[in-house]
Design an enzyme around this catalytic site. Sequence first.
Site, mmCIF file in Angstrom:
data_model
loop_
_atom_site.group_PDB
_atom_site.id
_atom_site.type_symbol
_atom_site.label_atom_id
_atom_site.label_comp_id
_atom_site.label_asym_id
_atom_site.label_seq_id
_atom_site.Cartn_x
_atom_site.Cartn_y
_atom_site.Cartn_z
ATOM 1 C CB CYS A 195 -0.908 0.008 1.231
ATOM 2 S SG CYS A 195 -1.928 1.493 1.354
ATOM 3 C CB CYS B 292 -0.489 2.152 5.691
ATOM 4 S SG CYS B 292 -1.198 0.618 5.058
ATOM 5 C CB CYS C 280 -5.126 -0.554 2.161
ATOM 6 S SG CYS C 280 -3.987 -0.977 3.501
ATOM 7 C CB CYS D 23 -4.477 3.104 5.640
ATOM 8 S SG CYS D 23 -4.057 2.832 3.908
ATOM 9 C CB CYS E 288 -8.701 -4.580 -12.070
ATOM 10 S SG CYS E 288 -8.173 -3.512 -13.400
#
Length: 184
Positions: A99, A102, A148, A151, A171
């Site tokens: 991510c 984070c 995510c 976060c 995707c």
Amino acid sequence: MILYHTSTHFNLRLQVSAPDAPEPVYKSALPKVRGGTIFKTSQQARTIFIMSQPKITKSDAEWRAQLTPEQYQVARKHGTERAFTGPNWDNHEAGMYNCVCCGKELFDADTKFDSGTGWPSFYAPAAADAVSEHADRGFFTTRTEIRCADCDAHLGHVFNDGPKPTGLRYCMNGQALGFEKKRT
């Protein structure tokens, strides 16, 4: 059966075994949840609740200072980069996609495939608790948005037209993903 619930403060995972299942699930057999804590176990119902670490929250100004304008638009404002323009869509190196907000490990490069869409596509997340699913009712249709789990960064969408073994196509927007090359 495993169900996930994501609130603004915590991730909650509920795992339920059928009442006639031969063995209850024991703590040692639980999937690893980063920072997770089991807060209730019922062997009669064979239900296990796992609460993971608190959600990562920052102010809009903090996110803007941390991210590039493109990353901010995609990850925090639920935008989409144009196909074949974002980073990582044509990356074929071994490693881990994280991510951009984070750093949570999201997708292993081993699950990446060329979907021909111009966005990084994967058939499975790195771990069951890496991402969360949310209904997206934009663009006159209902799709499944992927965020995510730590976060709530917007990553992309998942579709049922992927390859084996899952049949899923995650995707993702390249702007929402960092990449860490596998060390040899």
